[in-house]
Design an enzyme around this catalytic site. Structure first.
Site, short mmCIF file in Angstrom:
data_model
loop_
_atom_site.label_atom_id
_atom_site.label_comp_id
_atom_site.label_asym_id
_atom_site.label_seq_id
_atom_site.Cartn_x
_atom_site.Cartn_y
_atom_site.Cartn_z
N SER A 1 0.77 -1.13 -0.05
CA SER A 1 0.05 -0.15 -0.10
C SER A 1 0.94 1.30 -0.02
O SER A 1 1.77 1.29 0.80
CB SER A 1 -0.93 -0.01 1.16
OG SER A 1 -1.64 1.11 1.17
N LYS B 1 -1.12 -1.02 -4.31
CA LYS B 1 -2.19 -0.22 -3.83
C LYS B 1 -1.87 1.11 -3.92
O LYS B 1 -0.84 1.27 -3.48
CB LYS B 1 -3.09 -0.59 -2.82
CG LYS B 1 -3.77 0.30 -2.02
CD LYS B 1 -4.50 -0.58 -0.97
CE LYS B 1 -4.63 0.16 0.39
NZ LYS B 1 -5.37 -0.76 1.21
N LYS C 1 -3.05 5.13 -2.82
CA LYS C 1 -4.02 5.93 -2.06
C LYS C 1 -4.41 6.90 -2.91
O LYS C 1 -3.55 7.66 -3.43
CB LYS C 1 -3.49 6.62 -0.56
CG LYS C 1 -3.19 5.25 0.33
CD LYS C 1 -4.46 4.79 0.73
CE LYS C 1 -4.15 3.86 2.13
NZ LYS C 1 -5.21 3.37 2.78
N ASP D 1 -7.46 3.01 -3.02
CA ASP D 1 -7.87 3.08 -1.97
C ASP D 1 -8.19 4.49 -1.55
O ASP D 1 -7.36 5.23 -1.35
CB ASP D 1 -7.16 2.44 -0.92
CG ASP D 1 -8.02 2.10 0.54
OD1 ASP D 1 -9.04 2.66 0.73
OD2 ASP D 1 -7.27 1.80 1.48
N GLU E 1 -11.11 0.67 -3.52
CA GLU E 1 -11.31 0.38 -2.11
C GLU E 1 -12.24 1.52 -1.44
O GLU E 1 -11.43 2.71 -1.37
CB GLU E 1 -10.10 -0.04 -1.47
CG GLU E 1 -10.27 -0.62 0.09
CD GLU E 1 -8.77 -0.79 0.48
OE1 GLU E 1 -7.86 -1.20 0.03
OE2 GLU E 1 -9.04 -1.03 1.88
N ASP F 1 -13.65 -1.79 3.01
CA ASP F 1 -12.86 -1.75 4.09
C ASP F 1 -13.69 -1.41 5.26
O ASP F 1 -14.30 -2.29 6.14
CB ASP F 1 -11.30 -1.10 3.87
CG ASP F 1 -10.52 -1.12 4.96
OD1 ASP F 1 -10.78 -1.20 6.20
OD2 ASP F 1 -9.49 -0.30 4.86
N LYS G 1 -9.53 -7.08 8.05
CA LYS G 1 -8.45 -6.65 9.08
C LYS G 1 -8.95 -7.11 10.20
O LYS G 1 -10.11 -6.67 10.61
CB LYS G 1 -8.43 -4.93 9.16
CG LYS G 1 -7.78 -4.43 7.93
CD LYS G 1 -7.65 -2.81 8.19
CE LYS G 1 -7.44 -2.09 6.71
NZ LYS G 1 -7.44 -0.84 6.66
N GLY H 1 -4.03 -3.98 6.38
CA GLY H 1 -2.95 -3.67 7.01
C GLY H 1 -3.17 -2.22 7.69
O GLY H 1 -3.99 -1.40 7.35
#
Ligand code: OSB
Ligand code: MG
Length: 370
Positions: free
Chosen positions: A135, A161, A163, A188, A213, A238, A262, A290
Site C-alpha cells: 500500500s 495499491k 491511495k 484506496d 477500495e 474496508d 483486517k 494492514g
C-alpha cells in the site's frame, strides 16, 4: 484457560517515511499492545486503533478505556476452553471492535503458545507462504508516485495499491497505468467521495484496476451498492465491514465484489473467520488489510491470510518499509518473488525483542484477576 494477568502498553514507533491517506498524514505508529497471561504463558495482541478517530471512530484512548473498564473484567470473569469463546464473551459491549480484537487476538496467541503450535494451525490455516501486496501512501506528486511504484514492483510485490483523494485521483492512476500497463493495481479512497463523484469512478473503469477500495462513506453500504451498479471495476469494502453481518448486508445489497478483512477492524480472529466463511459462501474473494502494524500485528495478519478464502494479495509488506527496527526478530521480509514465509514456531512465530518494546513504551497498565 483462565487469564491471570493482562498488561496494556502504549507504544510509539517512528515511521521511516510519513504515510498519507485521504484522511490524514502520520509520522509515527502509536498503538496499544495487549499481553494476556495464564499459567506462566503470555500471548500478545496489537490494537489497530490510531491516535485520531479519522479512519474509524476508535482511538488509542477509547480502546484503553474500554479494555480497562469493560473487556478486561469480562475476560477475568470466566475460564475459556478455546479462544473462540472470547469474542462472544464480549458481546454485551457494543462496537469497540479494535479494543476487543486486541485482547481476543492476545488470547488466541496465548492458546497457540500453550499448545506449542503456530497461530495459523489454531486458526485452521496452513503453512508455506503468502502473496504480498503493498500500500503506497499519497506522494508529493505523480512523478514521485510512479517512482515509488517502480521501487515496489521491482521488489517483487504482487499487487500495488495507491491511495487516492479528491484532486489526487484520475491523473495519479493514469500516470501509474501509463508506466505499468500490466501491473495488478488498485486504488484506496478511504471514504473520501460521495455519489456525486460517480463520473470519476466511471472514468477509472478505463484503467483496469483490480478494485477500488472504500470510495464512499465509512459506515455505508447502500450508496456503495448504487456505485457498484454504475461501474465495471469491483468495489472492495474496508471501513464499512466491521462484522460478518456487515459483510452479509453488503453481499445482499451488491455493495461490493471483494472484501478487505483486517482482524483488528472486525473484532478479532473469531470475527475474521466468520467474515471469511460468509464471503467464501457468497463467492466473494477476501484479502488481508494492514494498519501499519509493528511485527506483532503484522505476523498475526500473516497467519490469518493462510486461510483458503484469502485468494488475493493483501497489504502485508516488509517491516523494513516502515521501521528502522521492528519489534520482532527476524523482521517480516518479502522474497524477490513477492512472498512472505509463514512462521512455524509457536504463536506469531518470531521473537519479540523486549529492549525495543521497552524503549517504545510510553505508558503501561497492569491488571490482575481476582
Ligand atoms: O485503508 O487500508 C487502509 C493504513 C492506515 C489506515 C488505513 C489503511 C492503511 C493502509 C496501509 O492502507 C496498509 C499497511 O501498509 O499496513
Ligand atoms: Mg483501506
Amino acid at each position: 484457560m483462565k487469564l491471570e494477568r493482562i498488561e496494556v502498553r502504549r507504544l510509539r514507533l517512528p515511521l521511516l517515511h510519513p504515510f498519507e491517506t485521504s484522511f490524514g498524514r502520520t509520522t509515527a505508529k502509536e498503538f496499544l499492545l495487549v499481553a494476556a497471561s495464564a499459567d506462566g504463558v503470555t500471548g500478545y495482541g496489537e490494537c489497530v486503533a490510531e491516535v485520531d478517530p479519522y479512519y474509524l471512530p476508535e482511538t488509542c484512548d477509547t480502546a484503553l478505556h474500554v479494555l480497562r473498564d469493560f473487556l478486561v473484567p469480562l475476560a477475568f470473569a470466566r475460564a475459556f476452553d478455546h479462544p473462540r469463546e472470547v469474542w462472544p464473551a464480549f458481546a454485551r459491549v457494543r462496537g469497540h471492535e479494535m479494543a476487543k480484537a486486541a485482547l481476543e487476538m492476545a488470547a488466541w496467541e496465548l492458546a497457540a503458545r500453550r499448545e506449542g503450535r503456530p497461530l495459523h494451525a489454531l486458526l485452521g490455516g496452513r503453512g508455506g507462504e503468502i502473496a504480498a501486496g503493498v500500500s503506497i501512501g499519497i506522494q508529493p506528486d505523480d512523478t514521485a508516485l510512479v517512482d515509488r511504484v517502480a521501487v515496489e514492483a521491482a521488489a517483487g510485490y504482487r499487487r500495488v495499491k495507491i491511495k487516492i483523494k479528491p484532486g489526487r485521483d484520475r491523473a495519479s492512476v493514469e500516470a501509474v497505468r501509463a508506466q505499468f500497463p500490466r501491473l495488478p493495481l488498485m486504488a484506496d479512497a478511504n471514504s473520501a467521495y460521495t455519489l456525486d463523484d460517480v463520473a470519476l469512478f466511471e472514468e477509472l473503469d478505463r484503467f483496469d484496476l483490480m478494485m477500488v477500495e472504500q470510495p464512499l462513506g465509512w459506515d455505508d453500504v447502500v450508496d456503495h451498492a448504487a456505485l457498484q451498479r454504475a461501474i465495471r471495476t469491483p468495489v472492495c469494502l474496508d471501513e464499512s465491514i466491521r462484522s460478518a453481518d456487515d459483510a452479509r448486508h453488503a453481499a445482499d445489497l451488491g455493495a461490493c465484489r471483494i472484501v478487505n478483512i483486517k482482524p483488528g477492524r472486525v473484532g478479532g480472529f473469531a470475527a475474521s473467520l466468520a467474515v471469511h466463511d460468509l464471503c467464501a459462501a457468497r463467492g466473494i474473494p477476501v484479502w488481508c488489510g494492514g494498519m501499519l502494524e509493528s511485527g506483532i500485528g503484522r505476523l498475526a495478519n500473516v497467519h490469518l491470510q493462510t486461510l483458503p478464502g484469502f485468494t488475493l494479495p493483501g497489504d502485508t509488506s516488509a517491516s523494513a518499509r516502515y521501521f528502522a527496527e521492528d519489534l520482532v526478530d527476524p523482521p517480516v521480509t518479502v522474497s524477490p518473488q513477492g512472498a512472505i514465509a509463514v512462521p512455524e514456531r509457536p504463536g506469531i512465530g518470531h521473537d519479540i525483542v523486549w529492549p525495543r518494546v521497552e524503549r517504545a513504551t510510553i505508558a503501561r497498565e497492569v491488571f490482575t484477576a481476582g
